[in-house]
Design a protein around this motif. Structure first.
Motif, PDB file in Angstrom:
ATOM      1  N   UNK A   1     -30.931   7.728   8.511  1.00  0.00           N
ATOM      2  CA  UNK A   1     -31.327   6.431   7.952  1.00  0.00           C
ATOM      3  C   UNK A   1     -32.838   6.385   7.811  1.00  0.00           C
ATOM      4  N   UNK A   2     -33.299   5.664   6.799  1.00  0.00           N
ATOM      5  CA  UNK A   2     -34.734   5.564   6.507  1.00  0.00           C
ATOM      6  C   UNK A   2     -35.243   4.149   6.709  1.00  0.00           C
ATOM      7  N   UNK A   3     -36.481   4.046   7.219  1.00  0.00           N
ATOM      8  CA  UNK A   3     -37.103   2.754   7.483  1.00  0.00           C
ATOM      9  C   UNK A   3     -38.600   2.835   7.174  1.00  0.00           C
ATOM     10  N   UNK A   4     -39.217   1.656   6.969  1.00  0.00           N
ATOM     11  CA  UNK A   4     -40.650   1.582   6.733  1.00  0.00           C
ATOM     12  C   UNK A   4     -41.233   0.423   7.524  1.00  0.00           C
ATOM     13  N   UNK A   5     -42.338   0.665   8.218  1.00  0.00           N
ATOM     14  CA  UNK A   5     -42.924  -0.366   9.080  1.00  0.00           C
ATOM     15  C   UNK A   5     -43.510  -1.528   8.293  1.00  0.00           C
ATOM     16  N   UNK A   6     -44.079  -1.256   7.116  1.00  0.00           N
ATOM     17  CA  UNK A   6     -44.796  -2.328   6.412  1.00  0.00           C
ATOM     18  C   UNK A   6     -43.861  -3.369   5.805  1.00  0.00           C
ATOM     19  N   UNK A   7     -42.555  -3.113   5.812  1.00  0.00           N
ATOM     20  CA  UNK A   7     -41.603  -4.120   5.340  1.00  0.00           C
ATOM     21  C   UNK A   7     -41.245  -5.123   6.427  1.00  0.00           C
ATOM     22  N   UNK A   8     -41.651  -4.833   7.669  1.00  0.00           N
ATOM     23  CA  UNK A   8     -41.309  -5.709   8.797  1.00  0.00           C
ATOM     24  C   UNK A   8     -42.564  -6.102   9.576  1.00  0.00           C
ATOM     25  N   UNK A   9     -43.661  -6.284   8.854  1.00  0.00           N
ATOM     26  CA  UNK A   9     -44.924  -6.740   9.442  1.00  0.00           C
ATOM     27  C   UNK A   9     -45.614  -5.701  10.310  1.00  0.00           C
ATOM     28  N   UNK A  10     -45.325  -4.439  10.021  1.00  0.00           N
ATOM     29  CA  UNK A  10     -46.028  -3.343  10.664  1.00  0.00           C
ATOM     30  C   UNK A  10     -47.045  -2.729   9.722  1.00  0.00           C
ATOM     31  N   UNK A  11     -47.709  -1.646  10.139  1.00  0.00           N
ATOM     32  CA  UNK A  11     -48.745  -1.019   9.300  1.00  0.00           C
ATOM     33  C   UNK A  11     -48.155  -0.222   8.151  1.00  0.00           C
TER      34      UNK A  11
END
Length: 392
Positions: free
Chosen positions: A208-218
């Motif tokens: 599975x793939x995720x991105x921090x900047x979509x959830x208020x991360x950098x």
């Protein structure tokens, strides 16, 4: 000029928790700058901080163990690495069994370009790429997937939630169908994180793939989940970092900020599913009272509640997305549309095209994506601004 930000599916502002987690790494007199792969004290401290971040992400996503979490530069890299790395590993397994055909990969037409644009590379490596069908709402059913699988299918990649229309796919059921056919299953869960519960163990996916900047991360930090034991050939090679799964000196500061954001997102998912979903429904109600404005996708009878709580997607008759976005910007509202604005393309969204949406209607797509900070007053103001624009 102040802006009301309603494009949270594109990116999000840093949350206080992520800023606090990253602050020590920006202290020029501190001891948090070490390379996490060095043996001396500062390096070992950095490694400990990296592993702490990995454990936090593991808990937030309900993975089985920390070594299933690989830090990357973002969801694009995670998607690319998953498709290429899993496919190559599957090809090698087939070669050892005497099968010269590399195999077939199945994806949906609704995927982000980080998945779709891997197709030429996969074909150059010898793989065939098949597309699974979907209905007019964007829903991919287990029956749809079963219809395109064959004994040569080695990998299936179907996103968990769509960034444009907000459809949430039945990933756990789709993964079961893929596994029954002997294929691995990857999902791009970038838009789903923090909006719907993520239980990687329960979902049964292999990657599975995720991105921090979509959830208020950098920005510039992502996660690739690789279930323990999943065959994978590294996409980036070199120093052997991330247990050899992704070489390159790790961004410890980014990982710390990402971990804080994932923790916050997991803790607030219930608020998204209640308060933010109510705002979404309120926005649809207000917007669809404007002349020529209609909901782009009606809820499916098969999947009535299967939509992200923060995505509002409408069509504005007689207008094109680009014009609406720019005029809304002048009015102080950040929104997005379905056309490829960055390339000056007049083609409608590939997602809407795959759903069979009429070209003229698709060109008038307008998307508002909400957040925990969005208020009813923000919605009212955006509706009023849009009403003023389309009445001229």
């Amino acid at each position: 000029m102040s802006y009301v930000y309603l494009d949270n599916a594109a990116t999000t502002p840093l949350c206080a928790e992520a800023i606090a987690a990253m602050a020590p790494y920006m202290d020029v007199e501190g001891e948090h700058f070490g390379n996490a792969n060095s043996l001396y004290t500062i390096g070992r401290n950095a490694f400990a901080e990296l592993e702490s971040a990995r454990e936090t992400v593991t808990r937030a996503l309900h993975a089985s163990r920390p070594d299933e979490i690989v830090f990357t530069s973002g969801a694009t890299e995670s998607d690319n690495a998953a498709l290429v790395g899993l496919s190559l590993a599957q090809m090698e397994k087939r070669r050892l069994k005497g099968k010269l055909n590399p195999g077939r990969i199945v994806v949906s037409r609704l995927e982000h370009h980080a998945v779709l644009h891997v197709e030429p590379m996969l074909k150059a490596l010898g793989f065939a790429v098949d597309f699974v069908g979907n209905d007019e709402t964007g829903l991919v059913t287990p029956a749809d997937l079963e219809a395109v699988l064959c004994e040569d299918t080695v990998l299936v990649s179907i996103m968990m939630a769509n960034n444009e229309v907000g459809i949430v796919e039945p990933v756990a059921e789709l993964a079961q169908v893929a596994h029954k056919a002997g294929a691995l299953f990857h999902t791009d869960a970038t838009q789903a994180a923090g909006k719907v519960p993520i239980d990687l163990k329960g979902m049964g996916v292999d990657a599975a793939s995720f991105s921090a900047h979509k959830i208020n991360g950098p920005k510039g930090v992502g996660v690739l989940y690789l279930k323990a034991g999943t065959p994978f050939m590294p996409y980036l090679v070199g120093g052997g970092q991330e247990r050899g799964m992704r070489s390159g000196t790790q961004n410890v500061m980014g990982a710390a900020g990402a971990a804080a954001a994932f923790k916050r997102a997991a803790e607030n998912v219930g608020v998204y599913q209640t308060r933010v979903a109510q705002l979404r429904d309120y926005a649809y109600e207000r917007l669809c009272k404007l002349p020529g404005v209609s909901r782009m996708v009606e809820a499916s009878a098969e999947n009535p509640d299967g939509y992200l709580p923060n995505i509002v997607c409408v069509s504005v008759r007689g207008w094109e997305s680009e014009s609406l976005i720019l005029r809304m910007d002048l009015a102080g509202y950040c929104v997005s549309g379905g056309s490829a604005c960055s390339s000056n393309s007049l083609d409608p969204s590939h997602v809407l095209a795959a759903m069979g949406v009429d070209r003229k209607r698709a060109l008038g797509m307008l998307r508002l994506s909400l957040s925990l900070e969005t208020t009813q007053e923000d919605i009212d103001g955006a509706v009023e601004a849009l009403g003023t624009i389309i009445s001229k």
